[in-house]
Design an enzyme around this catalytic site. Structure first.
Site, mmCIF file in Angstrom:
data_model
loop_
_atom_site.group_PDB
_atom_site.id
_atom_site.type_symbol
_atom_site.label_atom_id
_atom_site.label_comp_id
_atom_site.label_asym_id
_atom_site.label_seq_id
_atom_site.Cartn_x
_atom_site.Cartn_y
_atom_site.Cartn_z
ATOM 1 N N TRP A 21 63.834 8.999 65.726
ATOM 2 C CA TRP A 21 62.977 8.853 66.493
ATOM 3 C C TRP A 21 61.456 8.978 66.787
ATOM 4 O O TRP A 21 60.749 9.875 66.593
ATOM 5 C CB TRP A 21 64.056 8.476 67.516
ATOM 6 C CG TRP A 21 63.456 7.975 69.558
ATOM 7 C CD1 TRP A 21 63.363 7.112 69.849
ATOM 8 C CD2 TRP A 21 62.715 9.290 70.502
ATOM 9 N NE1 TRP A 21 62.422 6.741 71.434
ATOM 10 C CE2 TRP A 21 62.490 8.139 71.668
ATOM 11 C CE3 TRP A 21 62.100 10.377 70.251
ATOM 12 C CZ2 TRP A 21 61.698 8.542 72.614
ATOM 13 C CZ3 TRP A 21 61.428 11.683 71.365
ATOM 14 C CH2 TRP A 21 61.162 9.937 72.551
ATOM 15 N N SER A 82 68.573 10.466 61.628
ATOM 16 C CA SER A 82 68.742 10.150 62.990
ATOM 17 C C SER A 82 69.065 9.266 63.417
ATOM 18 O O SER A 82 69.366 8.323 63.362
ATOM 19 C CB SER A 82 67.053 10.986 63.622
ATOM 20 O OG SER A 82 67.705 11.300 64.910
ATOM 21 N N LEU A 83 68.225 8.730 63.766
ATOM 22 C CA LEU A 83 67.923 7.037 64.566
ATOM 23 C C LEU A 83 68.114 6.609 63.563
ATOM 24 O O LEU A 83 68.645 5.291 63.518
ATOM 25 C CB LEU A 83 66.915 6.530 65.295
ATOM 26 C CG LEU A 83 66.549 5.238 65.813
ATOM 27 C CD1 LEU A 83 67.995 4.835 66.987
ATOM 28 C CD2 LEU A 83 65.334 4.651 66.802
ATOM 29 N N PHE A 143 60.669 17.344 72.694
ATOM 30 C CA PHE A 143 61.807 16.688 71.783
ATOM 31 C C PHE A 143 61.586 17.744 70.352
ATOM 32 O O PHE A 143 62.079 17.602 70.020
ATOM 33 C CB PHE A 143 61.175 15.422 71.595
ATOM 34 C CG PHE A 143 62.570 14.650 70.412
ATOM 35 C CD1 PHE A 143 63.622 14.040 70.757
ATOM 36 C CD2 PHE A 143 61.957 13.484 69.816
ATOM 37 C CE1 PHE A 143 64.596 14.029 70.062
ATOM 38 C CE2 PHE A 143 62.586 13.135 68.363
ATOM 39 C CZ PHE A 143 64.005 13.166 68.711
ATOM 40 N N LEU A 144 60.682 17.463 69.661
ATOM 41 C CA LEU A 144 60.142 17.743 68.156
ATOM 42 C C LEU A 144 60.565 19.520 68.453
ATOM 43 O O LEU A 144 61.581 20.238 67.332
ATOM 44 C CB LEU A 144 58.894 18.418 68.222
ATOM 45 C CG LEU A 144 58.353 16.606 67.790
ATOM 46 C CD1 LEU A 144 56.477 17.028 67.100
ATOM 47 C CD2 LEU A 144 59.215 16.029 66.612
ATOM 48 N N LEU A 146 63.184 20.447 69.473
ATOM 49 C CA LEU A 146 64.624 20.754 69.559
ATOM 50 C C LEU A 146 65.607 20.511 67.965
ATOM 51 O O LEU A 146 65.978 20.730 67.507
ATOM 52 C CB LEU A 146 65.642 19.020 70.448
ATOM 53 C CG LEU A 146 65.192 19.285 71.725
ATOM 54 C CD1 LEU A 146 66.378 18.081 72.772
ATOM 55 C CD2 LEU A 146 65.888 20.990 72.332
ATOM 56 N N ASP A 207 72.634 22.287 63.914
ATOM 57 C CA ASP A 207 71.619 21.272 64.474
ATOM 58 C C ASP A 207 72.238 20.720 66.113
ATOM 59 O O ASP A 207 73.090 20.984 65.853
ATOM 60 C CB ASP A 207 71.954 19.818 63.746
ATOM 61 C CG ASP A 207 70.592 18.547 64.065
ATOM 62 O OD1 ASP A 207 70.692 18.897 65.202
ATOM 63 O OD2 ASP A 207 70.847 17.670 63.420
ATOM 64 N N HIS A 235 67.877 20.121 62.584
ATOM 65 C CA HIS A 235 68.400 18.454 62.503
ATOM 66 C C HIS A 235 66.769 17.981 61.815
ATOM 67 O O HIS A 235 66.542 17.314 60.994
ATOM 68 C CB HIS A 235 67.295 17.881 64.148
ATOM 69 C CG HIS A 235 67.871 16.743 63.862
ATOM 70 N ND1 HIS A 235 68.225 16.172 64.249
ATOM 71 C CD2 HIS A 235 66.564 16.224 64.054
ATOM 72 C CE1 HIS A 235 68.610 14.984 64.363
ATOM 73 N NE2 HIS A 235 67.543 14.708 64.289
#
Length: 256
Positions: A21, A82-83, A143-144, A146, A207, A235
């Site tokens: 994503w 991920s996505l 988001f990054l 995380l 993660d 992640h």
């Protein structure tokens, strides 16, 4: 037809890498070139990401169709991060002749947790969706952060990730919102459980987005899955643990 940007490196068994994503394929070009010492590796930008044209609606069906159309007509190993894992599973479901192996990297067939499944807290996705309405750039920065939480070299890895991600313009708010909708709604556990081809799952023990405990659940669904957990990885193991990740993929690709 949507223009899908691709890059190909190396020779040998074909592997297609599908990013996650809000990202683009440039984020793991160094990892891809390392992997390309052993295989033919193709990177794709999802529609509306990186250098690919946008698509409406941005759904599992439309995106999987666009990706398959951009890749030479031969069976490949599809690796989804991920996505990207959701799109790879959808491709395996709808275009089985184009897939001979599946690898889910920090990915899962069902991203949100419930009573019987480990996963992301749906409230996290809801907060990102709400934040997108206010400020896309700030939301992406959050988001990054995380992705690298808990890593030994957090600061350096985060800076590298930011530099790579913002090489290209950010996806539109519309595309990002529909990507979050897929993360929130897609449940491909039946697809995963019924795969008849070799499947690998590679997770990072640290993660914070995809809990390592989901590996147990995936093994219960598909006992033959090749499960690898990379210690001290979060992640983005293709940045923090590139050698370990290349070795894990090689073990899977060269088996059988």
């Amino acid at each position: 037809m949507t223009n899908i940007h691709t890059e190909t490196f190396g020779q040998g068994k074909p592997i297609v890498l599908v990013h996650g994503w809000a990202m683009h394929s440039g984020i793991w070009r160094a990892f891809a070139k390392g992997l390309a010492k052993h295989y033919q590796v193709t990177l794709v930008d999802l529609p509306g990401h990186g250098r690919s044209g946008a698509i409406k609606p941005f759904t599992l069906e439309t995106v999987s169709t666009a990706l398959v159309g951009a890749i030479p007509n031969e069976p490949c190993c599809w690796l989804g991060w991920s996505l990207g894992a959701a799109f790879v599973l959808e491709i395996a479901r709808r275009f089985p002749s184009r897939v001979n192996k599946v690898t889910l990297l920090a990915g899962t067939p069902c991203f949100v947790k419930n009573d019987a499944w480990s996963g992301m807290d749906v409230t996290v996705l809801d907060k990102f969706a709400e934040s997108l309405q206010q400020d896309v750039h700030t939301t992406l920065l959050r988001f990054l952060s995380l992705h690298i939480k808990g890593l030994d070299n957090q600061k350096a890895t985060l800076q590298e990730l930011k530099t790579l991600v913002f090489e290209t313009p950010e996806p539109s708010q519309h595309t990002l919102q529909q990507g979050l909708d897929i993360l929130k709604q897609a449940d491909l556990r039946d697809v995963f459980a019924n795969l008849k081809i070799p499947v690998a799952v590679i997770l990072g023990r640290l993660d914070t987005l995809i809990p390592v405990s989901v590996g147990v659940k995936m093994h219960e669904l598909l006992p033959d899955v090749a499960l690898t957990v990379i210690d001290r990885a979060g992640h983005v193991p293709f940045l923090s643990h590139q050698e370990a990740l290349v070795n894990a993929v090689r073990r899977f690709m060269d088996k059988g």
